[in-house]
Structure formats: C-alpha cells, structure tokens
Design an enzyme around this catalytic site. Structure first.
Site, PDB file in Angstrom:
ATOM      1  N   LYS A   1     -23.492  28.210 -19.876  1.00  0.00           N
ATOM      2  CA  LYS A   1     -22.269  27.887 -19.139  1.00  0.00           C
ATOM      3  C   LYS A   1     -22.042  28.828 -17.944  1.00  0.00           C
ATOM      4  O   LYS A   1     -22.671  29.886 -17.847  1.00  0.00           O
ATOM      5  CB  LYS A   1     -21.080  27.953 -20.108  1.00  0.00           C
ATOM      6  CG  LYS A   1     -21.134  26.893 -21.220  1.00  0.00           C
ATOM      7  CD  LYS A   1     -19.879  26.942 -22.087  1.00  0.00           C
ATOM      8  CE  LYS A   1     -19.914  25.884 -23.179  1.00  0.00           C
ATOM      9  NZ  LYS A   1     -18.653  25.879 -23.975  1.00  0.00           N
TER      10      LYS A   1
ATOM     11  N   TYR B   1     -17.770  15.982 -21.797  1.00  0.00           N
ATOM     12  CA  TYR B   1     -16.840  16.472 -22.828  1.00  0.00           C
ATOM     13  C   TYR B   1     -15.763  15.438 -23.178  1.00  0.00           C
ATOM     14  O   TYR B   1     -14.699  15.802 -23.674  1.00  0.00           O
ATOM     15  CB  TYR B   1     -16.201  17.783 -22.374  1.00  0.00           C
ATOM     16  CG  TYR B   1     -17.018  19.022 -22.713  1.00  0.00           C
ATOM     17  CD1 TYR B   1     -17.328  19.327 -24.042  1.00  0.00           C
ATOM     18  CD2 TYR B   1     -17.442  19.899 -21.727  1.00  0.00           C
ATOM     19  CE1 TYR B   1     -18.053  20.472 -24.366  1.00  0.00           C
ATOM     20  CE2 TYR B   1     -18.166  21.053 -22.042  1.00  0.00           C
ATOM     21  CZ  TYR B   1     -18.468  21.327 -23.376  1.00  0.00           C
ATOM     22  OH  TYR B   1     -19.177  22.463 -23.706  1.00  0.00           O
TER      23      TYR B   1
ATOM     24  N   PHE C   1      -6.892  21.722 -24.233  1.00  0.00           N
ATOM     25  CA  PHE C   1      -7.738  22.570 -23.380  1.00  0.00           C
ATOM     26  C   PHE C   1      -8.703  21.772 -22.499  1.00  0.00           C
ATOM     27  O   PHE C   1      -9.492  22.362 -21.754  1.00  0.00           O
ATOM     28  CB  PHE C   1      -8.532  23.562 -24.245  1.00  0.00           C
ATOM     29  CG  PHE C   1      -9.385  22.909 -25.308  1.00  0.00           C
ATOM     30  CD1 PHE C   1     -10.641  22.408 -25.012  1.00  0.00           C
ATOM     31  CD2 PHE C   1      -8.921  22.802 -26.612  1.00  0.00           C
ATOM     32  CE1 PHE C   1     -11.422  21.799 -25.988  1.00  0.00           C
ATOM     33  CE2 PHE C   1      -9.696  22.189 -27.601  1.00  0.00           C
ATOM     34  CZ  PHE C   1     -10.952  21.693 -27.278  1.00  0.00           C
TER      35      PHE C   1
ATOM     36  N   ARG D   1     -27.085  26.230 -33.371  1.00  0.00           N
ATOM     37  CA  ARG D   1     -25.677  26.538 -33.664  1.00  0.00           C
ATOM     38  C   ARG D   1     -25.566  27.936 -34.296  1.00  0.00           C
ATOM     39  O   ARG D   1     -24.612  28.660 -34.038  1.00  0.00           O
ATOM     40  CB  ARG D   1     -25.068  25.482 -34.590  1.00  0.00           C
ATOM     41  CG  ARG D   1     -25.018  24.058 -34.030  1.00  0.00           C
ATOM     42  CD  ARG D   1     -24.023  23.817 -32.934  1.00  0.00           C
ATOM     43  NE  ARG D   1     -22.699  24.295 -33.217  1.00  0.00           N
ATOM     44  CZ  ARG D   1     -21.624  24.019 -32.465  1.00  0.00           C
ATOM     45  NH1 ARG D   1     -21.742  23.252 -31.373  1.00  0.00           N
ATOM     46  NH2 ARG D   1     -20.460  24.513 -32.755  1.00  0.00           N
TER      47      ARG D   1
ATOM     48  N   THR E   1     -17.473  29.166 -32.220  1.00  0.00           N
ATOM     49  CA  THR E   1     -16.837  28.782 -30.944  1.00  0.00           C
ATOM     50  C   THR E   1     -15.982  29.919 -30.391  1.00  0.00           C
ATOM     51  O   THR E   1     -16.046  30.235 -29.195  1.00  0.00           O
ATOM     52  CB  THR E   1     -15.958  27.533 -31.156  1.00  0.00           C
ATOM     53  OG1 THR E   1     -16.737  26.524 -31.789  1.00  0.00           O
ATOM     54  CG2 THR E   1     -15.403  27.019 -29.843  1.00  0.00           C
TER      55      THR E   1
ATOM     56  N   ARG F   1     -22.735  34.260 -28.705  1.00  0.00           N
ATOM     57  CA  ARG F   1     -21.303  34.331 -28.379  1.00  0.00           C
ATOM     58  C   ARG F   1     -20.725  35.704 -28.734  1.00  0.00           C
ATOM     59  O   ARG F   1     -19.851  36.214 -28.023  1.00  0.00           O
ATOM     60  CB  ARG F   1     -20.560  33.182 -29.055  1.00  0.00           C
ATOM     61  CG  ARG F   1     -20.801  31.862 -28.290  1.00  0.00           C
ATOM     62  CD  ARG F   1     -20.343  30.668 -29.069  1.00  0.00           C
ATOM     63  NE  ARG F   1     -20.238  29.468 -28.232  1.00  0.00           N
ATOM     64  CZ  ARG F   1     -20.035  28.258 -28.723  1.00  0.00           C
ATOM     65  NH1 ARG F   1     -19.914  28.072 -30.023  1.00  0.00           N
ATOM     66  NH2 ARG F   1     -19.945  27.214 -27.909  1.00  0.00           N
TER      67      ARG F   1
ATOM     68  N   ASN G   1     -17.290  30.699 -23.328  1.00  0.00           N
ATOM     69  CA  ASN G   1     -18.072  31.178 -24.469  1.00  0.00           C
ATOM     70  C   ASN G   1     -19.577  30.988 -24.302  1.00  0.00           C
ATOM     71  O   ASN G   1     -20.316  30.855 -25.271  1.00  0.00           O
ATOM     72  CB  ASN G   1     -17.540  30.576 -25.774  1.00  0.00           C
ATOM     73  CG  ASN G   1     -17.628  29.058 -25.789  1.00  0.00           C
ATOM     74  OD1 ASN G   1     -18.140  28.455 -24.850  1.00  0.00           O
ATOM     75  ND2 ASN G   1     -17.146  28.450 -26.857  1.00  0.00           N
TER      76      ASN G   1
ATOM     77  N   HIS H   1     -23.261  25.957 -24.789  1.00  0.00           N
ATOM     78  CA  HIS H   1     -22.970  24.718 -25.521  1.00  0.00           C
ATOM     79  C   HIS H   1     -24.203  24.363 -26.337  1.00  0.00           C
ATOM     80  O   HIS H   1     -25.325  24.570 -25.875  1.00  0.00           O
ATOM     81  CB  HIS H   1     -22.690  23.556 -24.553  1.00  0.00           C
ATOM     82  CG  HIS H   1     -22.738  22.214 -25.249  1.00  0.00           C
ATOM     83  ND1 HIS H   1     -21.665  21.698 -25.928  1.00  0.00           N
ATOM     84  CD2 HIS H   1     -23.767  21.324 -25.433  1.00  0.00           C
ATOM     85  CE1 HIS H   1     -22.015  20.543 -26.484  1.00  0.00           C
ATOM     86  NE2 HIS H   1     -23.290  20.300 -26.196  1.00  0.00           N
TER      87      HIS H   1
ATOM     88  N   GLU I   1     -26.725  13.531 -25.615  1.00  0.00           N
ATOM     89  CA  GLU I   1     -26.569  14.602 -24.627  1.00  0.00           C
ATOM     90  C   GLU I   1     -27.879  14.877 -23.879  1.00  0.00           C
ATOM     91  O   GLU I   1     -27.863  15.155 -22.681  1.00  0.00           O
ATOM     92  CB  GLU I   1     -26.048  15.863 -25.316  1.00  0.00           C
ATOM     93  CG  GLU I   1     -24.604  15.704 -25.798  1.00  0.00           C
ATOM     94  CD  GLU I   1     -24.067  16.885 -26.578  1.00  0.00           C
ATOM     95  OE1 GLU I   1     -22.896  16.811 -27.028  1.00  0.00           O
ATOM     96  OE2 GLU I   1     -24.788  17.896 -26.737  1.00  0.00           O
TER      97      GLU I   1
HETATM   98  P1  DAT Z   1     -18.430  24.185 -29.680  1.00  0.00           P
HETATM   99  O1  DAT Z   1     -18.725  24.475 -28.230  1.00  0.00           O
HETATM  100  O2  DAT Z   1     -18.615  25.398 -30.551  1.00  0.00           O
HETATM  101  O3  DAT Z   1     -19.169  22.974 -30.201  1.00  0.00           O
HETATM  102  P2  DAT Z   1     -16.045  22.485 -29.589  1.00  0.00           P
HETATM  103  O4  DAT Z   1     -16.981  21.323 -29.499  1.00  0.00           O
HETATM  104  O5  DAT Z   1     -14.987  22.443 -30.642  1.00  0.00           O
HETATM  105  O6  DAT Z   1     -16.858  23.857 -29.788  1.00  0.00           O
HETATM  106  O7  DAT Z   1     -15.295  22.694 -28.198  1.00  0.00           O
HETATM  107  C1  DAT Z   1     -16.009  22.533 -26.987  1.00  0.00           C
HETATM  108  C2  DAT Z   1     -15.628  23.660 -26.057  1.00  0.00           C
HETATM  109  O8  DAT Z   1     -14.250  23.555 -25.719  1.00  0.00           O
HETATM  110  C3  DAT Z   1     -15.767  25.070 -26.647  1.00  0.00           C
HETATM  111  O9  DAT Z   1     -17.089  25.575 -26.541  1.00  0.00           O
HETATM  112  C4  DAT Z   1     -14.802  25.851 -25.815  1.00  0.00           C
HETATM  113  C5  DAT Z   1     -13.685  24.853 -25.550  1.00  0.00           C
HETATM  114  N1  DAT Z   1     -12.608  25.024 -26.544  1.00  0.00           N
HETATM  115  C6  DAT Z   1     -12.601  24.573 -27.816  1.00  0.00           C
HETATM  116  N2  DAT Z   1     -11.453  24.894 -28.440  1.00  0.00           N
HETATM  117  C7  DAT Z   1     -10.712  25.564 -27.526  1.00  0.00           C
HETATM  118  C8  DAT Z   1      -9.413  26.179 -27.543  1.00  0.00           C
HETATM  119  N3  DAT Z   1      -8.652  26.149 -28.642  1.00  0.00           N
HETATM  120  N4  DAT Z   1      -9.006  26.795 -26.414  1.00  0.00           N
HETATM  121  C9  DAT Z   1      -9.763  26.812 -25.289  1.00  0.00           C
HETATM  122  N5  DAT Z   1     -10.983  26.258 -25.206  1.00  0.00           N
HETATM  123  C10 DAT Z   1     -11.453  25.646 -26.303  1.00  0.00           C
HETATM  124 MG    MG Z   2     -18.997  20.981 -29.730  1.00  0.00          MG
END
Ligand code: DAT
Ligand code: MG
Length: 140
Positions: A11, A51, A59, A87, A93, A104, A114, A117, A128
């Site tokens: 990212k 996304y 968010f 993962r 996350t 991370r 973070n 992805h 994807e």
């Molecule tokens: P991951 O990237 O671990 O699969 P996710 O699919 O739940 O996590 O969310 C996608 C992305 O969105 C994550 O990498 C960062 C952002 N994100 C998720 N939850 C968030 C939150 N509560 N506040 C801010 N950004 C968030």
């Molecule tokens: Mg995800």
C-alpha cells in the site's frame, strides 16, 4: 495442502517509505514466490471498485482516498496454502494486534495505513488477481 495463488498489494504508506524490498523479503522467507508484480497508481474509481465490499463501512471513503493517494505495488504470490500463509505473514488488520515479526507489526502506521492487502479466500483471490493481471502476465 494445494499450491495456491493470492493477490497482494503493497500500500501507499509502504511504497512511500521505500519498504517494497523489505516486505518482499518477508514473503520470500515464508516460502511465497512472487510470480507477478507491477507498480501502478490507482484512480479513486479503481480503488473504490477494488474495495467495493466495504462500501457501506464508515472508513470506506478514507480507505479509497488513501489507496489512490500514491503508487502501490500489486503482486501475485504463489505457494502451498498461499492465501492463509500470506495472511499470517501480514499480521492482524490493526497493527496493535499484530504478532511479532509480521509485516503489519513491523511496518504499519495505523489501522488504515497498514502497509499490505492480502486476499482472504480462494474466490476473492481469483477475482482480485483477475482485476489486476491478465493471463499473459502470470508466469509460473
Ligand atoms: P484486511 O486488510 O486485514 O483484510 P479488512 O478487509 O477488514 O482488513 O479491511 C480492509 C482495509 O480497510 C484494512 O486493511 C484497513 C481498512 N480498515 C478496516 N477497518 C478499518 C477501521 N475500523 N478503520 C479504518 N480503516 C479500516
Ligand atoms: Mg480484507
């Protein structure tokens, strides 16, 4: 366990800080092979589509703006159980909850910024990968 492929994105917070090589070393040390890789700058429309599953989350706007803010490195990782293994290497996350030694834990700046992805299941990995790469770009 079968050989799998998964979609990874380094990212903007990580590309900006020149961390691509260090992150790739983590993948390779874990036995994940980088079988395709390119640096691209997503438009907000492209990031928003990627996304889309999160479009109703509070968010979402911030996430899309961040992902389109600077270039990213998109890549396909291959290996035994690559989806789950990636993962694991990524960590949780929220970096505050990530295990020692994960990407991370070492590099993420916040829950939003973070660093990486990774696809979360075989179906999303296939979708994807196809979003970013053509068959011709995927070398074994
Ligand atoms: P991951 O990237 O671990 O699969 P996710 O699919 O739940 O996590 O969310 C996608 C992305 O969105 C994550 O990498 C960062 C952002 N994100 C998720 N939850 C968030 C939150 N509560 N506040 C801010 N950004 C968030
Ligand atoms: Mg995800």
């Amino acid at each position: 366990m079968a050989t799998e492929r998964t979609l990874s994105i380094i990212k903007p917070d990580a590309t900006r800080r020149n961390l691509t090589g260090k992150i790739n070393a983590k993948f390779e040390e874990a036995g994940l092979r980088i079988v395709a890789q390119k640096r691209i700058h997503l438009s907000e429309a492209q990031a928003g589509k990627f996304y889309e599953v999160h479009k109703d989350r509070p968010f979402y706007g911030e996430l899309v703006e961040f992902m389109a803010s600077e270039p990213v490195v998109v890549q396909v990782l291959e290996g035994e159980g690559a989806i789950a293994k990636n993962r694991e290497v990524m960590g949780a996350t929220n970096p505050a909850n990530a295990d020692e030694g994960t990407i991370r834990k070492e590099f993420a700046l916040s829950m939003g910024e973070n660093s990486v992805h990774g696809s979360d299941a075989p179906e999303t990995a296939a979708q994807e990968i196809a979003y970013f790469f053509s068959g011709l770009e995927l070398v074994g």
